[in-house]
Scaffold this motif. Structure first.
Motif, PDB file in Angstrom:
ATOM      1  N   GLY A 145       0.817  -1.205   0.000  1.00  0.00           N
ATOM      2  CA  GLY A 145       0.000   0.000   0.000  1.00  0.00           C
ATOM      3  C   GLY A 145       0.851   1.256   0.000  1.00  0.00           C
ATOM      4  N   ALA A 146       0.591   2.125   0.975  1.00  0.00           N
ATOM      5  CA  ALA A 146       1.325   3.395   1.078  1.00  0.00           C
ATOM      6  C   ALA A 146       2.601   3.278   1.888  1.00  0.00           C
ATOM      7  N   TYR A 147       2.940   2.059   2.333  1.00  0.00           N
ATOM      8  CA  TYR A 147       4.072   1.876   3.240  1.00  0.00           C
ATOM      9  C   TYR A 147       5.273   1.288   2.507  1.00  0.00           C
ATOM     10  N   THR A 148       6.404   1.952   2.645  1.00  0.00           N
ATOM     11  CA  THR A 148       7.651   1.476   2.049  1.00  0.00           C
ATOM     12  C   THR A 148       8.558   0.947   3.149  1.00  0.00           C
ATOM     13  N   ILE A 149       8.955  -0.305   3.007  1.00  0.00           N
ATOM     14  CA  ILE A 149       9.811  -0.951   3.999  1.00  0.00           C
ATOM     15  C   ILE A 149      11.084  -1.431   3.309  1.00  0.00           C
ATOM     16  N   GLY A 150      12.217  -0.974   3.780  1.00  0.00           N
ATOM     17  CA  GLY A 150      13.493  -1.414   3.227  1.00  0.00           C
ATOM     18  C   GLY A 150      13.868  -0.710   1.937  1.00  0.00           C
ATOM     19  N   ASN A 151      15.077  -1.009   1.468  1.00  0.00           N
ATOM     20  CA  ASN A 151      15.626  -0.430   0.232  1.00  0.00           C
ATOM     21  C   ASN A 151      15.962  -1.581  -0.710  1.00  0.00           C
ATOM     22  N   ASP A 152      14.918  -2.196  -1.260  1.00  0.00           N
ATOM     23  CA  ASP A 152      15.098  -3.413  -2.044  1.00  0.00           C
ATOM     24  C   ASP A 152      16.041  -3.230  -3.226  1.00  0.00           C
ATOM     25  N   MET A 179      19.648 -10.483  18.730  1.00  0.00           N
ATOM     26  CA  MET A 179      20.191  -9.782  17.571  1.00  0.00           C
ATOM     27  C   MET A 179      21.675  -9.476  17.784  1.00  0.00           C
ATOM     28  N   ILE A 180      22.454  -9.665  16.745  1.00  0.00           N
ATOM     29  CA  ILE A 180      23.879  -9.327  16.762  1.00  0.00           C
ATOM     30  C   ILE A 180      24.015  -7.932  16.162  1.00  0.00           C
ATOM     31  N   GLU A 181      24.241  -6.937  17.001  1.00  0.00           N
ATOM     32  CA  GLU A 181      24.265  -5.545  16.551  1.00  0.00           C
ATOM     33  C   GLU A 181      25.616  -5.134  15.967  1.00  0.00           C
ATOM     34  N   ASP A 182      26.699  -5.738  16.454  1.00  0.00           N
ATOM     35  CA  ASP A 182      28.041  -5.380  16.003  1.00  0.00           C
ATOM     36  C   ASP A 182      28.296  -6.000  14.625  1.00  0.00           C
ATOM     37  N   GLY A 186      16.845  -6.936   5.303  1.00  0.00           N
ATOM     38  CA  GLY A 186      16.934  -5.722   4.503  1.00  0.00           C
ATOM     39  C   GLY A 186      16.099  -4.570   4.999  1.00  0.00           C
ATOM     40  N   ASP A 187      15.508  -4.687   6.215  1.00  0.00           N
ATOM     41  CA  ASP A 187      14.576  -3.652   6.657  1.00  0.00           C
ATOM     42  C   ASP A 187      15.117  -2.740   7.751  1.00  0.00           C
ATOM     43  N   GLY A 188      16.342  -2.902   8.147  1.00  0.00           N
ATOM     44  CA  GLY A 188      16.922  -2.051   9.187  1.00  0.00           C
ATOM     45  C   GLY A 188      17.560  -0.805   8.601  1.00  0.00           C
ATOM     46  N   PRO A 189      17.817   0.199   9.439  1.00  0.00           N
ATOM     47  CA  PRO A 189      18.397   1.455   8.943  1.00  0.00           C
ATOM     48  C   PRO A 189      19.807   1.297   8.388  1.00  0.00           C
ATOM     49  N   LYS A 190      20.538   0.289   8.870  1.00  0.00           N
ATOM     50  CA  LYS A 190      21.903   0.066   8.388  1.00  0.00           C
ATOM     51  C   LYS A 190      21.991  -1.155   7.471  1.00  0.00           C
ATOM     52  N   ALA A 191      20.853  -1.626   6.984  1.00  0.00           N
ATOM     53  CA  ALA A 191      20.823  -2.886   6.231  1.00  0.00           C
ATOM     54  C   ALA A 191      21.684  -2.835   4.979  1.00  0.00           C
ATOM     55  N   LEU A 192      21.530  -1.785   4.182  1.00  0.00           N
ATOM     56  CA  LEU A 192      22.277  -1.711   2.927  1.00  0.00           C
ATOM     57  C   LEU A 192      23.778  -1.679   3.187  1.00  0.00           C
ATOM     58  N   ALA A 193      24.224  -0.877   4.132  1.00  0.00           N
ATOM     59  CA  ALA A 193      25.658  -0.789   4.428  1.00  0.00           C
ATOM     60  C   ALA A 193      26.199  -2.132   4.898  1.00  0.00           C
ATOM     61  N   PHE A 194      25.403  -2.864   5.693  1.00  0.00           N
ATOM     62  CA  PHE A 194      25.866  -4.158   6.189  1.00  0.00           C
ATOM     63  C   PHE A 194      25.938  -5.180   5.059  1.00  0.00           C
ATOM     64  N   VAL A 195      24.950  -5.203   4.184  1.00  0.00           N
ATOM     65  CA  VAL A 195      24.965  -6.136   3.053  1.00  0.00           C
ATOM     66  C   VAL A 195      26.183  -5.864   2.172  1.00  0.00           C
TER      67      VAL A 195
END
Length: 251
Positions: free
Chosen positions: A15-22, A186-189, A225-234
């Motif tokens: 819908g109107a909700y965008t989740i992640g940076n696919d 969750m492993i944050e580091d 892929g839905d976290g704020p640092k997801a792209l940088a971590f991938v």
């Protein structure tokens, strides 16, 4: 050189909700698990996600979950094996239609969230899901938690199966994941997460919460892929694996 698949759960917008940076994540993974509308996603997002996978040469997988949009499929439900099988078959059919339209194969099926974790322990539920995958997605591979009842159920009926590990999740001594919300889930580091992935790929084990190690089979590693640092971590993991002697290749 050992190799490993790098997968990510995608297509979670609706819908109107965008989740992640696919589209940002896709160039750095080898397979994608696309939400099928029950826990996340909608028809337009599913169609677009399959098309993006084709553009970037990423293998397409169905990611069927429990019918729980409000809980993002992460809440356990009292669902019978037969009802779970119907839910999985329904969602596979929906995504497969878009795969056929775009002209790509449905490569794999990975249950989502609570359904994934429930079936990892419940053999009757695992059996029902595996039969649904085998009947509705011929030739597709089941992607399931390493050492789980789903892996055993798939092998029992000759369903192709790949064993999955997690870059950013904690493990219990029995090989199951530490439930979200509990300490160590969750492993944050990021550096610690990458070191864990390298050990899983090269040595077939991971440190367990509370001490000790867990033996596992690492065919594919999941990154979220839905976290704020997801792209940088991938991106960081995509670079670190081959730099440390682990090739990236779809299972």
């Amino acid at each position: 050189m050992p190799s490993i698949d790098l997968n990510c759960d995608l297509g979670e917008s609706f819908g109107a909700y965008t989740i992640g940076n696919d589209e940002g994540v896709l160039p750095f993974i080898t397979s994608a698990n696309i939400a099928c509308g029950y826990h996340a996603g909608d028809p337009a997002v599913m169609h677009r996600s399959v098309a993006l996978c084709k553009r970037y040469g990423v293998q397409v997988g169905a990611h069927p979950g429990l019918p729980d949009l409000a809980g993002f499929g992460r809440r356990n439900m009292a669902i019978s094996p037969a009802d779970a099988a119907d839910c999985v078959a329904y969602q596979i059919g929906a995504l497969k239609a878009f795969c056929d339209e775009v002209g790509v194969p449905l490569h794999h099926v990975k249950p989502h969230g609570a359904l994934y974790n429930m079936a990892a322990r419940d053999r009757a539920l695992a059996d029902a899901i595996c039969r649904a995958v085998q009947k509705t997605a011929p030739g597709a591979v089941l992607l399931a938690l390493s050492g789980s009842e789903m892996v055993a159920a798939a092998k029992a009926i000759g369903l192709p199966v790949a064993s999955e590990v997690f870059a950013d999740r904690g493990y219990r001594p029995d090989g199951t994941l530490v439930p979200r919300g509990q300490p160590g889930a969750m492993i944050e580091d990021e550096d610690k997460a990458i070191a864990r992935v390298l050990r899983m790929a090269k040595e077939g084990c991971v440190a367990a919460s509370g001490g000790g190690t867990v033996a596992l089979q690492a065919d594919s590693v999941c990154v979220h892929g839905d976290g704020p640092k997801a792209l940088a971590f991938v991106q960081k993991l995509h670079a670190a694996l081959p730099a440390n002697g682990v090739a990236l290749a779809a299972f």
